[in-house]
Design a protein around this motif. Structure first.
Motif, PDB file in Angstrom:
ATOM      1  N   SER A   1      -0.387   5.889   6.643  1.00 42.08           N
ATOM      2  CA  SER A   1      -1.457   7.079   6.892  1.00 42.08           C
ATOM      3  C   SER A   1      -1.181   7.256   8.309  1.00 42.08           C
ATOM      4  CB  SER A   1      -2.805   6.384   6.502  1.00 42.08           C
ATOM      5  OG  SER A   1      -2.652   6.006   5.217  1.00 42.08           O
ATOM      6  N   GLU A   2      -0.636   6.522   9.311  1.00 42.04           N
ATOM      7  CA  GLU A   2      -0.718   6.967  10.489  1.00 42.04           C
ATOM      8  C   GLU A   2       0.712   7.725  11.031  1.00 42.04           C
ATOM      9  OE1 GLU A   2      -3.465   6.574  12.659  1.00 42.04           O
ATOM     10  OE2 GLU A   2      -4.472   6.016  10.703  1.00 42.04           O
ATOM     11  N   ALA A   3       1.608   7.673  10.181  1.00 40.14           N
ATOM     12  CA  ALA A   3       2.947   8.119  10.471  1.00 40.14           C
ATOM     13  C   ALA A   3       2.925   9.559  10.700  1.00 40.14           C
ATOM     14  CB  ALA A   3       3.883   8.111   9.126  1.00 40.14           C
ATOM     15  N   ALA A   4       3.380  10.019  11.720  1.00 43.60           N
ATOM     16  CA  ALA A   4       3.769  11.389  12.346  1.00 43.60           C
ATOM     17  C   ALA A   4       4.625  12.125  11.371  1.00 43.60           C
ATOM     18  CB  ALA A   4       4.014  11.378  13.742  1.00 43.60           C
ATOM     19  N   SER A   5       4.583  12.149  10.272  1.00 53.92           N
ATOM     20  CA  SER A   5       5.374  12.913   9.462  1.00 53.92           C
ATOM     21  C   SER A   5       4.579  13.596   8.212  1.00 53.92           C
ATOM     22  CB  SER A   5       6.548  11.913   8.840  1.00 53.92           C
ATOM     23  OG  SER A   5       7.384  12.609   7.898  1.00 53.92           O
ATOM     24  N   ASP A   6       5.036  14.475   7.652  1.00 52.23           N
ATOM     25  CA  ASP A   6       4.290  14.935   6.413  1.00 52.23           C
ATOM     26  C   ASP A   6       4.461  14.496   5.299  1.00 52.23           C
ATOM     27  OD1 ASP A   6       6.937  15.870   5.991  1.00 52.23           O
ATOM     28  OD2 ASP A   6       6.446  17.862   5.247  1.00 52.23           O
ATOM     29  N   HIS A   7       5.500  13.327   5.248  1.00 53.76           N
ATOM     30  CA  HIS A   7       5.722  12.575   3.996  1.00 53.76           C
ATOM     31  C   HIS A   7       6.395  11.102   4.637  1.00 53.76           C
ATOM     32  CE1 HIS A   7       9.363  14.839   3.994  1.00 53.76           C
ATOM     33  NE2 HIS A   7       9.996  13.710   3.442  1.00 53.76           N
ATOM     34  N   ILE A   8       6.183  10.060   3.917  1.00 48.63           N
ATOM     35  CA  ILE A   8       6.824   9.027   4.082  1.00 48.63           C
ATOM     36  C   ILE A   8       6.795   8.031   2.698  1.00 48.63           C
ATOM     37  CG2 ILE A   8       4.435   8.002   4.510  1.00 48.63           C
ATOM     38  CD1 ILE A   8       5.954   5.929   6.667  1.00 48.63           C
ATOM     39  N   PHE A   9       7.975   7.290   2.619  1.00 42.78           N
ATOM     40  CA  PHE A   9       8.384   6.650   1.501  1.00 42.78           C
ATOM     41  C   PHE A   9       7.955   5.142   1.749  1.00 42.78           C
ATOM     42  CE2 PHE A   9      11.273  10.398   1.409  1.00 42.78           C
ATOM     43  CZ  PHE A   9      11.397  10.820   0.289  1.00 42.78           C
ATOM     44  N   LEU A  10       7.651   4.538   0.578  1.00 44.62           N
ATOM     45  CA  LEU A  10       7.693   3.248   0.794  1.00 44.62           C
ATOM     46  C   LEU A  10       8.179   2.534  -0.556  1.00 44.62           C
ATOM     47  CD1 LEU A  10       4.542   4.659   1.151  1.00 44.62           C
ATOM     48  CD2 LEU A  10       3.911   2.423   1.733  1.00 44.62           C
ATOM     49  N   ASP A  11       8.854   1.538  -0.205  1.00 42.64           N
ATOM     50  CA  ASP A  11       9.636   0.762  -1.288  1.00 42.64           C
ATOM     51  C   ASP A  11       8.631  -0.221  -1.954  1.00 42.64           C
ATOM     52  OD1 ASP A  11      11.240  -0.997  -2.705  1.00 42.64           O
ATOM     53  OD2 ASP A  11      12.671  -1.266  -0.832  1.00 42.64           O
ATOM     54  N   ARG A  12       8.174   0.281  -2.914  1.00 44.23           N
ATOM     55  CA  ARG A  12       6.839  -0.792  -3.904  1.00 44.23           C
ATOM     56  C   ARG A  12       5.698  -0.133  -3.253  1.00 44.23           C
ATOM     57  NH1 ARG A  12       8.786  -3.388  -7.812  1.00 44.23           N
ATOM     58  NH2 ARG A  12      10.799  -4.556  -7.682  1.00 44.23           N
ATOM     59  N   GLY A  13       4.738  -0.203  -4.010  1.00 42.44           N
ATOM     60  CA  GLY A  13       3.386  -0.105  -3.699  1.00 42.44           C
ATOM     61  C   GLY A  13       2.477  -1.046  -4.071  1.00 42.44           C
ATOM     62  N   LEU A  14       0.957  -0.990  -4.102  1.00 41.78           N
ATOM     63  CA  LEU A  14      -0.085  -1.972  -4.238  1.00 41.78           C
ATOM     64  C   LEU A  14       0.023  -2.300  -5.480  1.00 41.78           C
ATOM     65  CD1 LEU A  14      -2.677  -0.546  -1.850  1.00 41.78           C
ATOM     66  CD2 LEU A  14      -1.495  -2.689  -1.759  1.00 41.78           C
ATOM     67  N   PRO A  15       0.041  -1.347  -6.540  1.00 43.03           N
ATOM     68  CA  PRO A  15       0.195  -1.748  -8.002  1.00 43.03           C
ATOM     69  C   PRO A  15       1.243  -2.675  -8.455  1.00 43.03           C
ATOM     70  CG  PRO A  15      -0.415   0.482  -7.628  1.00 43.03           C
ATOM     71  CD  PRO A  15       0.014   0.189  -6.611  1.00 43.03           C
ATOM     72  N   ASP A  16       2.213  -2.498  -7.673  1.00 37.30           N
ATOM     73  CA  ASP A  16       3.499  -3.599  -7.897  1.00 37.30           C
ATOM     74  C   ASP A  16       3.015  -4.914  -8.035  1.00 37.30           C
ATOM     75  OD1 ASP A  16       6.436  -2.004  -7.515  1.00 37.30           O
ATOM     76  OD2 ASP A  16       4.664  -0.958  -7.148  1.00 37.30           O
ATOM     77  N   VAL A  17       2.083  -5.421  -7.183  1.00 40.54           N
ATOM     78  CA  VAL A  17       1.590  -6.660  -6.973  1.00 40.54           C
ATOM     79  C   VAL A  17       0.948  -7.210  -8.477  1.00 40.54           C
ATOM     80  CG1 VAL A  17       0.191  -8.363  -5.961  1.00 40.54           C
ATOM     81  CG2 VAL A  17       1.458  -6.520  -4.559  1.00 40.54           C
ATOM     82  N   VAL A  18       0.076  -6.283  -8.936  1.00 37.90           N
ATOM     83  CA  VAL A  18      -0.739  -6.244 -10.160  1.00 37.90           C
ATOM     84  C   VAL A  18       0.236  -6.333 -11.321  1.00 37.90           C
ATOM     85  CG1 VAL A  18      -2.620  -5.346 -11.619  1.00 37.90           C
ATOM     86  CG2 VAL A  18      -2.930  -5.290  -9.227  1.00 37.90           C
ATOM     87  N   ALA A  19       1.193  -5.629 -11.263  1.00 36.36           N
ATOM     88  CA  ALA A  19       2.086  -5.542 -12.470  1.00 36.36           C
ATOM     89  C   ALA A  19       2.830  -6.945 -12.653  1.00 36.36           C
ATOM     90  CB  ALA A  19       3.172  -4.313 -12.219  1.00 36.36           C
ATOM     91  N   TYR A  20       3.287  -7.452 -11.462  1.00 43.06           N
ATOM     92  CA  TYR A  20       3.741  -8.849 -11.463  1.00 43.06           C
ATOM     93  C   TYR A  20       3.032  -9.843 -11.751  1.00 43.06           C
ATOM     94  CZ  TYR A  20       8.566  -7.684  -9.827  1.00 43.06           C
ATOM     95  OH  TYR A  20       9.822  -7.315  -9.783  1.00 43.06           O
ATOM     96  N   MET A  21       1.595  -9.752 -11.480  1.00 41.84           N
ATOM     97  CA  MET A  21       0.752 -10.649 -11.977  1.00 41.84           C
ATOM     98  C   MET A  21       0.623 -10.873 -13.292  1.00 41.84           C
ATOM     99  SD  MET A  21       0.137 -12.484  -8.995  1.00 41.84           S
ATOM    100  CE  MET A  21      -1.484 -13.196  -9.177  1.00 41.84           C
ATOM    101  N   ASP A  22       0.313  -9.565 -13.861  1.00 41.49           N
ATOM    102  CA  ASP A  22       0.319  -9.110 -15.090  1.00 41.49           C
ATOM    103  C   ASP A  22       1.465  -9.745 -16.059  1.00 41.49           C
ATOM    104  OD1 ASP A  22      -2.258  -8.401 -14.833  1.00 41.49           O
ATOM    105  OD2 ASP A  22      -1.700  -6.273 -15.139  1.00 41.49           O
ATOM    106  N   TYR A  23       2.715  -9.433 -15.529  1.00 39.56           N
ATOM    107  CA  TYR A  23       3.761 -10.022 -16.084  1.00 39.56           C
ATOM    108  C   TYR A  23       3.947 -11.595 -16.352  1.00 39.56           C
ATOM    109  CZ  TYR A  23       8.628 -11.419 -16.743  1.00 39.56           C
ATOM    110  OH  TYR A  23       9.823 -12.031 -17.174  1.00 39.56           O
TER     111      TYR A  23
END
Length: 177
Positions: free
Chosen positions: A74-96
């Motif tokens: 959110s603080e990055a000085a760029s109009d876009h930024i890529f993230l390798d995995r997101g918050l929902p990944d944690v839930v997906a693995y827990m559910d799995y």
């Protein structure tokens, strides 16, 4: 200026890291997957597979780390930024793994929204296991389906990245943003 937070996700061994490295080579800002870092730190403490030994602790550490990445993005000085995995990944693995988790996991995913999700499908030809990736290909297939359903449950419409060369997959993603 609000920047666009773009997640690259997918099951184990689908080529996420290769694409993230290619994006960086092309000058894009990327935040890397942190689960290997958490796993390696636990191994230094004598815990071979923290996720298997203490899945809730591991997942809490991942959720906190990914929430920190979200704030950093959110603080990055760029109009876009890529993230390798997101918050929902944690839930997906827990559910799995059929592991219970507190409601704060869902609230964190609901309250911290990404702008675009790219998901890499399972691809047997490129799948490899290593010291931190202990899943079989068949398990990776199941995890992938959990990732799809979890992101959809949180209201996302993941864009599937076709099985092409790393450069072609990277260009596909860049063309869609």
């Amino acid at each position: 200026m609000k920047n666009k937070k773009i997640v690259i996700t997918g099951g184990p061994g689908t080529g996420k890291s290769s694409i993230v490295h290619k994006l960086e080579e092309q000058g894009e800002i990327c935040l890397h997957e942190i689960s290997r870092q958490v796993t390696l730190e636990a191994q230094k403490e004598g815990i071979d597979q923290l996720f298997l030994t203490k899945p809730l602790l591991f997942s809490e550490m991942l959720l906190e780390g990914r929430l920190n990445q979200f704030a950093e993005a959110s603080e990055a000085a760029s109009d876009h930024i890529f993230l390798d995995r997101g918050l929902p990944d944690v839930v997906a693995y827990m559910d799995y793994f059929k592991t219970d988790y507190p409601e704060v996991f869902n609230k964190t995913c609901e309250n911290n929204r990404y702008d675009q999700i790219f998901i890499l499908p399972p691809w047997k030809d490129i799948y490899q296991s290593d010291n931190e990736r202990y899943e079989t290909y068949e398990e990776a297939l199941k995890i992938s389906s959990y990732l799809y359903s979890t992101y959809k449950r949180y209201g996302y419409n993941p864009i599937e990245v076709p099985k092409l060369t790393v450069e072609e997959r990277t260009n596909f993603i860049l063309d869609k943003i």
